[in-house]
Design an enzyme around this catalytic site. Structure first.
Site, PDB file in Angstrom:
ATOM      1  N   GLY A  97       0.925  -1.216   0.137  1.00  0.00           N
ATOM      2  CA  GLY A  97      -0.077   0.042  -0.011  1.00  0.00           C
ATOM      3  C   GLY A  97       0.972   1.250   0.038  1.00  0.00           C
ATOM      4  O   GLY A  97       1.935   1.100   0.566  1.00  0.00           O
ATOM      5  N   GLN A 132       3.363  10.067   0.884  1.00  0.00           N
ATOM      6  CA  GLN A 132       4.718   9.066   0.958  1.00  0.00           C
ATOM      7  C   GLN A 132       5.411   9.595  -0.318  1.00  0.00           C
ATOM      8  O   GLN A 132       6.738   9.344  -0.414  1.00  0.00           O
ATOM      9  CB  GLN A 132       4.310   7.642   0.954  1.00  0.00           C
ATOM     10  CG  GLN A 132       3.742   7.217   2.291  1.00  0.00           C
ATOM     11  CD  GLN A 132       3.509   5.819   2.503  1.00  0.00           C
ATOM     12  OE1 GLN A 132       2.464   5.216   1.889  1.00  0.00           O
ATOM     13  NE2 GLN A 132       4.528   5.043   2.938  1.00  0.00           N
ATOM     14  N   CYS A 168       5.935  -0.032   7.234  1.00  0.00           N
ATOM     15  CA  CYS A 168       5.600   0.904   6.284  1.00  0.00           C
ATOM     16  C   CYS A 168       6.924   1.464   5.403  1.00  0.00           C
ATOM     17  O   CYS A 168       8.063   1.624   6.168  1.00  0.00           O
ATOM     18  CB  CYS A 168       5.382   2.249   7.231  1.00  0.00           C
ATOM     19  SG  CYS A 168       4.775   3.723   6.213  1.00  0.00           S
ATOM     20  N   LEU A 169       6.732   1.459   4.260  1.00  0.00           N
ATOM     21  CA  LEU A 169       7.813   2.050   3.464  1.00  0.00           C
ATOM     22  C   LEU A 169       8.536   3.522   3.829  1.00  0.00           C
ATOM     23  O   LEU A 169       9.681   3.520   3.601  1.00  0.00           O
ATOM     24  CB  LEU A 169       7.328   2.047   1.765  1.00  0.00           C
ATOM     25  CG  LEU A 169       6.998   0.723   1.301  1.00  0.00           C
ATOM     26  CD1 LEU A 169       6.466   1.030  -0.232  1.00  0.00           C
ATOM     27  CD2 LEU A 169       8.202  -0.129   1.159  1.00  0.00           C
ATOM     28  N   HIS A 179      -4.248   1.664   7.640  1.00  0.00           N
ATOM     29  CA  HIS A 179      -2.933   2.283   7.440  1.00  0.00           C
ATOM     30  C   HIS A 179      -2.880   3.417   6.604  1.00  0.00           C
ATOM     31  O   HIS A 179      -2.229   4.418   6.841  1.00  0.00           O
ATOM     32  CB  HIS A 179      -2.004   1.083   7.117  1.00  0.00           C
ATOM     33  CG  HIS A 179      -0.774   1.420   7.261  1.00  0.00           C
ATOM     34  ND1 HIS A 179       0.315   0.856   8.124  1.00  0.00           N
ATOM     35  CD2 HIS A 179       0.226   2.335   6.405  1.00  0.00           C
ATOM     36  CE1 HIS A 179       1.523   1.559   7.776  1.00  0.00           C
ATOM     37  NE2 HIS A 179       1.529   2.143   6.792  1.00  0.00           N
ATOM     38  N   GLU A 180      -3.213   3.172   5.467  1.00  0.00           N
ATOM     39  CA  GLU A 180      -2.951   4.383   4.224  1.00  0.00           C
ATOM     40  C   GLU A 180      -3.863   5.506   4.620  1.00  0.00           C
ATOM     41  O   GLU A 180      -3.556   6.620   4.350  1.00  0.00           O
ATOM     42  CB  GLU A 180      -3.327   3.968   2.746  1.00  0.00           C
ATOM     43  CG  GLU A 180      -2.665   2.436   2.390  1.00  0.00           C
ATOM     44  CD  GLU A 180      -1.045   2.636   2.604  1.00  0.00           C
ATOM     45  OE1 GLU A 180      -0.429   3.502   2.616  1.00  0.00           O
ATOM     46  OE2 GLU A 180      -0.296   1.672   2.855  1.00  0.00           O
ATOM     47  N   HIS A 224      -2.255   7.975   6.615  1.00  0.00           N
ATOM     48  CA  HIS A 224      -1.098   8.747   5.993  1.00  0.00           C
ATOM     49  C   HIS A 224      -1.959  10.061   5.577  1.00  0.00           C
ATOM     50  O   HIS A 224      -1.298  11.234   5.748  1.00  0.00           O
ATOM     51  CB  HIS A 224      -0.706   7.827   5.007  1.00  0.00           C
ATOM     52  CG  HIS A 224       0.424   7.055   5.242  1.00  0.00           C
ATOM     53  ND1 HIS A 224       1.767   7.573   5.912  1.00  0.00           N
ATOM     54  CD2 HIS A 224       0.521   5.668   5.127  1.00  0.00           C
ATOM     55  CE1 HIS A 224       2.462   6.654   6.126  1.00  0.00           C
ATOM     56  NE2 HIS A 224       1.956   5.281   5.557  1.00  0.00           N
TER      57      HIS A 224
HETATM   58 ZN    ZN Z   1       2.687   3.594   5.611  1.00  0.00          ZN
END
Ligand code: ZN
Length: 177
Positions: free
Chosen positions: A44, A49, A97-98, A139-140, A143
């Site tokens: 995701g 990001q 998380c990236l 989660h997304e 963000h």
């Molecule tokens: Zn993340």
């Protein structure tokens, strides 16, 4: 097009995102999210990001589903998403998380949610999400509110990863335009 991922410590990750207005650049944004996510083998990715504070994210589990048949196949874009209901029943799951490389922690979240969003063709969709899809969506969605998964950890638990976070913050990839 592949974009550099903004990492922990950059204030872009802490800003609430603005509603996405459909423009000519819309397709480029969604394509950049898919290209950047697959390059990093994630599941995701949200627009902040890659340095864009607009309310859009994608989920793509196709790579993981190929290796593990228990993973639900999802490949979709979510524009101006809303969560309209949370199940009181909660579930713990190991998240990463990236934007926070090298840190994986169990996070407790509602096990299912009702959501509303525009899909990649701007159709309004309402649905109930369960399992991995509900997990990644939450989660997304966080963000877009400037919230990161480590914010959900118990304060004592956060102390344990404090030094790792501090190190990430010091080496952060500042987004430059
Ligand atoms: Zn993340």
């Amino acid at each position: 097009m592949y974009q550099k991922i903004v990492t922990y410590g950059d204030s872009i990750l802490r800003l609430p995102s603005q509603p996405l207005i459909i423009t000519d650049h819309f397709d480029d944004l969604i394509q950049s999210l898919f290209d950047t996510l697959s390059q990093n083998r994630g599941i995701g990715l949200a627009a902040p990001q890659i340095g864009i504070n607009q309310r859009a994210f994608i989920i793509n589990t196709m790579l993981q589903a190929k290796d593990d048949s228990s993973v639900e196949k999802v490949q979709a874009a979510y524009i101006n998403p809303e969560i309209t209901w949370y199940n009181k029943k909660e579930h713990s799951f190991n998240e990463g998380c990236l934007s926070i490389p090298g840190i994986y922690e169990n996070v407790v979240r509602p096990s299912s949610i009702h959501v509303r969003y525009l899909d990649a063709s701007f159709n309004e969709v309402e649905e109930t999400l369960y399992g991995i899809k509900a997990r990644i969506f939450q989660h997304e969605y966080d963000h877009l509110e400037g919230i990161l998964f480590v914010d959900h950890l118990h304060p004592l638990h956060k102390i344990l990863i404090f030094h790792k976070l501090k190190k990430l913050q010091n080496n952060c990839n500042k987004h430059t335009k």
